[in-house]
Scaffold this active site. Sequence first.
Site, PDB file in Angstrom:
ATOM      1  N   ASP A  87      33.998 -89.870 -40.404  1.00 40.38           N
ATOM      2  CA  ASP A  87      34.567 -91.178 -39.681  1.00 40.38           C
ATOM      3  C   ASP A  87      35.368 -91.241 -38.454  1.00 40.38           C
ATOM      4  O   ASP A  87      36.437 -90.240 -38.298  1.00 40.38           O
ATOM      5  CB  ASP A  87      35.301 -92.000 -40.849  1.00 40.38           C
ATOM      6  CG  ASP A  87      34.625 -93.303 -41.541  1.00 40.38           C
ATOM      7  OD1 ASP A  87      33.753 -93.475 -40.950  1.00 40.38           O
ATOM      8  OD2 ASP A  87      35.074 -93.527 -42.735  1.00 40.38           O
ATOM      9  N   ASP A 114      37.315 -92.449 -43.636  1.00 45.35           N
ATOM     10  CA  ASP A 114      38.776 -92.817 -43.620  1.00 45.35           C
ATOM     11  C   ASP A 114      39.268 -93.236 -44.677  1.00 45.35           C
ATOM     12  O   ASP A 114      40.543 -93.511 -44.854  1.00 45.35           O
ATOM     13  CB  ASP A 114      38.822 -93.697 -42.220  1.00 45.35           C
ATOM     14  CG  ASP A 114      38.329 -95.048 -42.276  1.00 45.35           C
ATOM     15  OD1 ASP A 114      37.635 -95.258 -43.239  1.00 45.35           O
ATOM     16  OD2 ASP A 114      38.423 -95.747 -41.430  1.00 45.35           O
ATOM     17  N   SER A 115      38.349 -93.459 -45.871  1.00 45.94           N
ATOM     18  CA  SER A 115      39.075 -94.051 -47.075  1.00 45.94           C
ATOM     19  C   SER A 115      39.999 -93.096 -47.604  1.00 45.94           C
ATOM     20  O   SER A 115      41.095 -93.373 -48.563  1.00 45.94           O
ATOM     21  CB  SER A 115      37.762 -93.975 -48.129  1.00 45.94           C
ATOM     22  OG  SER A 115      37.186 -92.878 -48.193  1.00 45.94           O
ATOM     23  N   GLU A 150      27.769-101.906 -46.413  1.00 47.24           N
ATOM     24  CA  GLU A 150      28.917-102.198 -47.569  1.00 47.24           C
ATOM     25  C   GLU A 150      29.219-103.685 -48.026  1.00 47.24           C
ATOM     26  O   GLU A 150      29.567-104.670 -47.295  1.00 47.24           O
ATOM     27  CB  GLU A 150      30.263-101.705 -46.941  1.00 47.24           C
ATOM     28  CG  GLU A 150      31.603-101.644 -48.229  1.00 47.24           C
ATOM     29  CD  GLU A 150      32.634-100.638 -47.517  1.00 47.24           C
ATOM     30  OE1 GLU A 150      32.558 -99.970 -46.761  1.00 47.24           O
ATOM     31  OE2 GLU A 150      33.616-100.857 -48.303  1.00 47.24           O
ATOM     32  N   GLU A 192      32.281 -97.900 -37.566  1.00 44.82           N
ATOM     33  CA  GLU A 192      32.187 -99.498 -38.120  1.00 44.82           C
ATOM     34  C   GLU A 192      32.126-100.198 -36.974  1.00 44.82           C
ATOM     35  O   GLU A 192      32.684-100.195 -35.855  1.00 44.82           O
ATOM     36  CB  GLU A 192      33.669 -99.594 -38.873  1.00 44.82           C
ATOM     37  CG  GLU A 192      33.649 -98.878 -40.019  1.00 44.82           C
ATOM     38  CD  GLU A 192      34.963 -99.178 -40.931  1.00 44.82           C
ATOM     39  OE1 GLU A 192      35.670-100.345 -40.379  1.00 44.82           O
ATOM     40  OE2 GLU A 192      35.517 -98.805 -41.781  1.00 44.82           O
ATOM     41  N   LYS A 233      30.784 -91.490 -37.851  1.00 45.10           N
ATOM     42  CA  LYS A 233      30.418 -92.852 -38.387  1.00 45.10           C
ATOM     43  C   LYS A 233      31.245 -93.664 -37.703  1.00 45.10           C
ATOM     44  O   LYS A 233      32.623 -93.485 -37.571  1.00 45.10           O
ATOM     45  CB  LYS A 233      30.498 -92.999 -40.015  1.00 45.10           C
ATOM     46  CG  LYS A 233      30.194 -94.101 -40.363  1.00 45.10           C
ATOM     47  CD  LYS A 233      29.967 -94.435 -41.857  1.00 45.10           C
ATOM     48  CE  LYS A 233      31.178 -94.313 -42.667  1.00 45.10           C
ATOM     49  NZ  LYS A 233      32.287 -95.581 -42.867  1.00 45.10           N
TER      50      LYS A 233
HETATM   51  O1  KIV Z   1      35.861 -94.685 -45.470  1.00 46.70           O
HETATM   52  C1  KIV Z   1      34.753 -94.363 -46.301  1.00 46.70           C
HETATM   53  O2  KIV Z   1      34.926 -93.784 -47.456  1.00 46.70           O
HETATM   54  C2  KIV Z   1      33.636 -95.162 -46.169  1.00 46.70           C
HETATM   55  C3  KIV Z   1      32.648 -95.333 -47.260  1.00 46.70           C
HETATM   56  C4  KIV Z   1      33.115 -96.385 -48.264  1.00 46.70           C
HETATM   57  C5  KIV Z   1      31.349 -95.890 -46.730  1.00 46.70           C
HETATM   58  O3  KIV Z   1      33.390 -95.802 -45.113  1.00 46.70           O
END
Ligand code: KIV
Length: 275
Positions: free
Chosen positions: A94, A55-56, A193, A126, A124
């Site tokens: 994510d 989600d970056s 992280e 968090e 994924k």
């Molecule tokens: O969103 C993302 O790119 C991430 C990585 C930094 C692990 O969660």
Amino acid sequence: MKKDKPNGKKQRVVTTKTVVGMKENGEKIAMLTAYDYLVAKYLDQVGIDIILVGDSLGNVVHGYETTLPVTVDDMIYHAKAVKRAVKNALIVVDMPFMSFQTSIDDAVRNAGRIMKEVGVGAVKLEGGAYIADIVKHLVKIGIPVMGHLGLTPQAINKFGTYEVRATTKDEADELLSDAKVLADSGIFALVLEKIPSDLAKKVTDSIPIPTIGIGAGPHCDGQVLVVYDMLGLTEEFKPRFVRRYSELADTMRDAFKLYIDDVKSNTFPTKKESY
Ligand code: KIV
């Protein structure tokens, strides 16, 4: 299953099982993010193990200040482009802010959409022990989950900074305990992280599934970076954990300047470049 890579080496199709086996065999795991077809294609061609549609993308593709505005539809849109390019790597997507934290039902619906509409290998999430029930349920119904502890950007408003996490004994103990609870809940791998290396080592030695570090030192079972950071495209972002493997912002600006000059001076296109 193994296929030929462009360099002649055999390339395997990576699954969540492969990733767990890599820890058992002491093979380091290489993971990078991708958000589009071409980057995903080149990563896959050279043998990346895992592609994370992170989600970056909210920051580096859409220009948001945080990852909070990213939606499930955004993730599906980008993940579909990645999926079209990838033959071998495991694709992990994510779950964005508020797509799973609200209830097990929401988590199932949104993770289910990602799995069904894109066809990737895992999602994924968090968060710590408080998401254990959600993780257990997703895993039970056949959706593999990667965890993410330490600096969790979706919680930026709680912490207020992007500084190193778990630097006090209490925070480190909590993170270690969260990692064990998540591993017991069925995650197949865990992103750590921006935490101290010693703590990352302790976590890595304490759980049977692989840890994948970003700013978490050399003892993790694998490493991940945001692809635009390691390519030198996000040039103002310079934390010490980002190793720049290229300076693509400079390369792009140089190419754009040359193009502008060529158009202005009428040296592009030439006769050879015309019909
Ligand atoms: O969103 C993302 O790119 C991430 C990585 C930094 C692990 O969660």
